[in-house]
Scaffold this motif. Structure first.
Motif, PDB file in Angstrom:
ATOM      1  N   TYR A   3       0.834  -1.197   0.000  1.00  6.26           N
ATOM      2  CA  TYR A   3       0.000   0.000   0.000  1.00  6.26           C
ATOM      3  C   TYR A   3       0.872   1.252   0.000  1.00  6.26           C
ATOM      4  CZ  TYR A   3      -3.775   3.224   1.305  1.00  6.26           C
ATOM      5  OH  TYR A   3      -4.684   4.261   1.331  1.00  6.26           O
ATOM      6  N   LYS A   7       1.109   3.950  -3.069  1.00  5.00           N
ATOM      7  CA  LYS A   7       0.642   5.309  -2.804  1.00  5.00           C
ATOM      8  C   LYS A   7       1.750   6.325  -3.033  1.00  5.00           C
ATOM      9  CE  LYS A   7      -1.604   8.268   0.631  1.00  5.00           C
ATOM     10  NZ  LYS A   7      -2.366   8.323   1.910  1.00  5.00           N
ATOM     11  N   PHE A  11       0.249   6.529  -7.004  1.00  4.76           N
ATOM     12  CA  PHE A  11      -1.074   7.136  -6.908  1.00  4.76           C
ATOM     13  C   PHE A  11      -1.065   8.574  -6.396  1.00  4.76           C
ATOM     14  CE2 PHE A  11      -2.169   2.483  -6.431  1.00  4.76           C
ATOM     15  CZ  PHE A  11      -2.575   2.357  -7.742  1.00  4.76           C
ATOM     16  N   ARG A  12      -0.339   8.849  -5.326  1.00  2.00           N
ATOM     17  CA  ARG A  12      -0.338  10.235  -4.817  1.00  2.00           C
ATOM     18  C   ARG A  12       0.307  11.201  -5.813  1.00  2.00           C
ATOM     19  NH1 ARG A  12      -1.542  13.228  -0.526  1.00  2.00           N
ATOM     20  NH2 ARG A  12      -0.232  15.032  -0.043  1.00  2.00           N
ATOM     21  N   VAL A  15      -2.278  11.763  -8.645  1.00  2.00           N
ATOM     22  CA  VAL A  15      -3.461  12.526  -8.243  1.00  2.00           C
ATOM     23  C   VAL A  15      -3.104  13.967  -7.874  1.00  2.00           C
ATOM     24  CG1 VAL A  15      -5.289  12.705  -6.497  1.00  2.00           C
ATOM     25  CG2 VAL A  15      -4.752  10.490  -7.528  1.00  2.00           C
ATOM     26  N   LYS A  16      -2.053  14.146  -7.111  1.00  2.00           N
ATOM     27  CA  LYS A  16      -1.700  15.489  -6.628  1.00  2.00           C
ATOM     28  C   LYS A  16      -1.121  16.363  -7.734  1.00  2.00           C
ATOM     29  CE  LYS A  16       0.770  17.939  -2.974  1.00  2.00           C
ATOM     30  NZ  LYS A  16       1.623  17.815  -1.753  1.00  2.00           N
ATOM     31  N   LEU A  48      -9.731   6.359  -6.085  1.00  2.00           N
ATOM     32  CA  LEU A  48      -8.316   6.644  -6.289  1.00  2.00           C
ATOM     33  C   LEU A  48      -7.943   7.974  -5.650  1.00  2.00           C
ATOM     34  CD1 LEU A  48      -5.537   6.201  -7.609  1.00  2.00           C
ATOM     35  CD2 LEU A  48      -6.464   7.252  -9.695  1.00  2.00           C
ATOM     36  N   VAL A  49      -8.773   8.985  -5.878  1.00  2.00           N
ATOM     37  CA  VAL A  49      -8.457  10.332  -5.412  1.00  2.00           C
ATOM     38  C   VAL A  49      -8.473  10.436  -3.886  1.00  2.00           C
ATOM     39  CG1 VAL A  49      -9.259  12.731  -5.406  1.00  2.00           C
ATOM     40  CG2 VAL A  49      -9.240  11.424  -7.533  1.00  2.00           C
ATOM     41  N   ALA A  52      -5.564   8.648  -2.057  1.00  3.30           N
ATOM     42  CA  ALA A  52      -4.300   9.275  -2.440  1.00  3.30           C
ATOM     43  C   ALA A  52      -4.068  10.581  -1.681  1.00  3.30           C
ATOM     44  CB  ALA A  52      -4.282   9.542  -3.944  1.00  3.30           C
ATOM     45  N   ARG A  57      -3.571   5.738   5.744  1.00  2.00           N
ATOM     46  CA  ARG A  57      -3.981   4.611   4.916  1.00  2.00           C
ATOM     47  C   ARG A  57      -5.489   4.403   5.061  1.00  2.00           C
ATOM     48  NH1 ARG A  57      -1.451  -1.498   4.826  1.00  2.00           N
ATOM     49  NH2 ARG A  57      -3.239  -2.537   3.848  1.00  2.00           N
TER      50      ARG A  57
END
Length: 253
Positions: A3, A7, A11-12, A15-16, A48-49, A52, A57
């Protein structure tokens, strides 16, 4: 382990910086302890958003059939991923199977984890906020944990260059924690469950400004309201208006 890796590495940043997402109210997320993150659900990208951007967690229940790996290499990869990042299988068939799934989520909460739930049960068909299912309240009252109301805005996908779908500037709004300790242990009482559910949805509505329809979204997407929509069921807020704390136990009536 997986995880944190997914992330931080994928993913982060996506997204960011790729979606240019931002979070408001991150300070409302408790640093530790079990809690339920309850969010509206307007698009597939919500799943997802939100995790992230939230600093802790988040463990989400996922459809049990996704964990079987049946259906080819793609399905097997999805099953591996869900297991690797610690998601919890959720049987939606009702009865004993669903009760067992709720027990699994309670076990996760007992470890001090943050569990993500969509109270509406499915994505909104038209952007409205819909009636919440009481499974959320059942977990809250059975485990005496706070609820973090979360409003998500702007997660709908668009077609970009070469037709590639993307999300532009979504916002995750985290409200102040809701505490329902005065009703702890009353997870079998219909009135208490509905009250907690409505109050949670009302808190989400205050964050998003969505119009509220007092019917389940599934009826509009798949059921008897598929052709007519939910216009006739619009109310100012969940429950119709502020309601007093339920003090009479159902079994005492």
């Amino acid at each position: 382990m997986w995880y944190a890796i997914f992330k931080a590495a994928i993913f982060r940043p996506l997204v960011k910086y790729g979606f240019r997402a931002r979070i408001i109210g991150a300070e409302n997320v408790p640093r530790s302890g079990g809690a339920i993150l309850a969010s509206n659900h307007i698009a597939t990208m919500d799943s997802l958003v939100v995790p992230a951007m939230v600093p802790r967690r988040v463990t989400y229940p996922a459809k049990a059939e996704l964990f079987t790996g049946k259906g080819g290499p793609g399905a097997a990869l999805v099953a591996w991923f869900l297991k690797a990042v610690g998601m919890v299988p959720m049987d939606r068939g009702g009865g004993r199977a669903s009760a067992t799934a709720l027990d699994s989520i309670s076990e996760v909460l007992a470890t001090g984890a943050l569990v993500g739930i969509y109270p509406e049960g499915t994505r909104s068909p038209d952007g409205r906020l819909y009636k919440g299912k009481t499974g959320l309240a059942r977990m809250v009252l059975a485990n005496d944990v706070p609820v973090l109301p979360v409003g998500v805005v702007g997660t709908e996908t668009r077609r970009g260059l070469f037709g590639i779908p993307y999300v532009s500037r979504p916002i995750v709004i985290v409200g102040e924690p809701l505490h329902f300790s005065e009703l702890a242990g009353r997870d079998r009482e219909t009135k208490a469950l509905r009250w907690v559910t409505d109050e949670t949805l009302a808190a989400i509505q205050r964050l998003t400004g969505q119009q509220y329809a007092d019917v389940y979204a599934s009826r509009v997407k798949y059921g008897d309201l598929k052709d007519t929509g939910s216009d006739a069921h619009v109310l100012p807020r969940p429950g119709g208006g502020p309601a007093p704390l339920p003090v009479v136990r159902d079994d005492a009536e």
